[in-house]
Design an enzyme around this catalytic site. Sequence first.
Site, PDB file in Angstrom:
ATOM      1  N   SER A  77       9.817   7.668  -8.827  1.00  0.00           N
ATOM      2  CA  SER A  77      10.992   8.133  -7.962  1.00  0.00           C
ATOM      3  C   SER A  77      11.718   9.131  -8.829  1.00  0.00           C
ATOM      4  CB  SER A  77      11.694   6.965  -7.760  1.00  0.00           C
ATOM      5  OG  SER A  77      13.045   7.286  -7.431  1.00  0.00           O
TER       6      SER A  77
ATOM      7  N   ASP B 269      -1.046 -10.318  -5.501  1.00  0.00           N
ATOM      8  CA  ASP B 269       0.267 -10.209  -6.087  1.00  0.00           C
ATOM      9  C   ASP B 269      -0.071  -9.318  -7.645  1.00  0.00           C
ATOM     10  OD1 ASP B 269       2.538 -10.156  -7.241  1.00  0.00           O
ATOM     11  OD2 ASP B 269       2.877 -12.269  -7.612  1.00  0.00           O
TER      12      ASP B 269
ATOM     13  N   GLY C  77      -0.024  -1.492  -2.782  1.00  0.00           N
ATOM     14  CA  GLY C  77       1.252  -1.268  -1.766  1.00  0.00           C
ATOM     15  C   GLY C  77       0.715  -0.325  -0.725  1.00  0.00           C
TER      16      GLY C  77
ATOM     17  N   ASN D 146       1.232   2.173  -6.543  1.00  0.00           N
ATOM     18  CA  ASN D 146       2.250   2.528  -5.587  1.00  0.00           C
ATOM     19  C   ASN D 146       3.126   1.567  -5.064  1.00  0.00           C
ATOM     20  OD1 ASN D 146       3.046   4.173  -3.188  1.00  0.00           O
ATOM     21  ND2 ASN D 146       2.413   2.580  -2.166  1.00  0.00           N
TER      22      ASN D 146
ATOM     23  N   TYR E  22      17.011  -0.427 -10.333  1.00  0.00           N
ATOM     24  CA  TYR E  22      15.773   0.440  -9.640  1.00  0.00           C
ATOM     25  C   TYR E  22      15.518   1.560 -10.594  1.00  0.00           C
ATOM     26  CZ  TYR E  22      13.259   3.229  -6.589  1.00  0.00           C
ATOM     27  OH  TYR E  22      12.053   4.066  -6.006  1.00  0.00           O
TER      28      TYR E  22
ATOM     29  N   LYS F 171      12.328   2.592 -12.718  1.00  0.00           N
ATOM     30  CA  LYS F 171      11.730   3.949 -12.609  1.00  0.00           C
ATOM     31  C   LYS F 171      11.463   4.942 -13.761  1.00  0.00           C
ATOM     32  CE  LYS F 171      10.249   3.270  -8.525  1.00  0.00           C
ATOM     33  NZ  LYS F 171       8.642   2.932  -8.499  1.00  0.00           N
TER      34      LYS F 171
END
Length: 323
Positions: free
Chosen positions: A196, A117, A67, A144, A209, A213
């Site tokens: 995160s 991917d 990423g 990332n 999400y 994380k």
Amino acid sequence: MADDKVEPSAGLPRNKIGPKIAEFFLVLMDIIKVVLLGGPVMFRTVLNILRPRKLKNVSGQLALITGGANGLGREMALLLADHGCNIVIVDIDLKSAEKTCDDLRKKRVSAHAYQVDVSSFKDVETLAAKINGDIGPVDILINNAGLIHFTFLQNSSVDEVNKLIDVNVKSYIWVTKIFLSEMMERKQGHIVAISSICGIYPHPWAVMYTTTKHAVNGFMGALREQLRLQGYGRQIRTTCVSPYYISTRKDVTDFLQEPRFELLTTEYSARVIVDGILRNEPTVAVPPFLDLGIRLMQIFPVKIQQLVRDIVVKEHDLHSVKA
């Protein structure tokens, strides 16, 4: 039968009291040993806060960033290039990855872009073979790549949940698993995961999400201890990064239209993260010490934590997600 009689004061059969007392003193001696050995460690930790350890030399090393074509990944790549690090950008957006590589080469380092991917184990396996054949072994691996998804659980579709888990969790596992073997053979390397603040502080407006994380934080914590037990603790470093929300993500800025706290800039976040990597920090919070504040809050009863959420964080003011 008399030996099995329970003494009112002890609460245990008489024949079990002796071993329990012995076990208690053994544990007490272990705790004292930890305190004695941990004292110098705590002193060095405080000293490192007051006088941060020196940055390690990564000139000529190879860093792979998933990423890495845009946003935080791109900024980290540029900063590492400033330290002489050669870069591999892995991203689904090949055009942007190649543009980033063009900018990196201006810093007189080698840069390569691959369209992959990373949620596919076979694709990552093929990538590793190409990198080893084209460039050489990876010294710094930065996971990332990630998706952000703001919604309550009942509003998350099956496809959305699967995609989040594939990109935010499985890709970190697959990329790490494949590149870790070679790091073990070479007895050197550094594995980084961009998690995160949601990995520490559960966000009710982003249930899935937050779940992914927390998985990343658990994965990195377990991996760190695995490497230590296997004797690689000083040879293969790990860093788990927990940043607050960054302003360059459009999905974040659209959701957090009037955030309680100012969003972070990509440049600032990348600088804190790269400094942490170069200092071999096992965990990095952005901004620094944010994770400490959250962990201290978690000491208190849930009702107190909810008061902090309501009064300080003002989570109930985020109306852009439908219940």
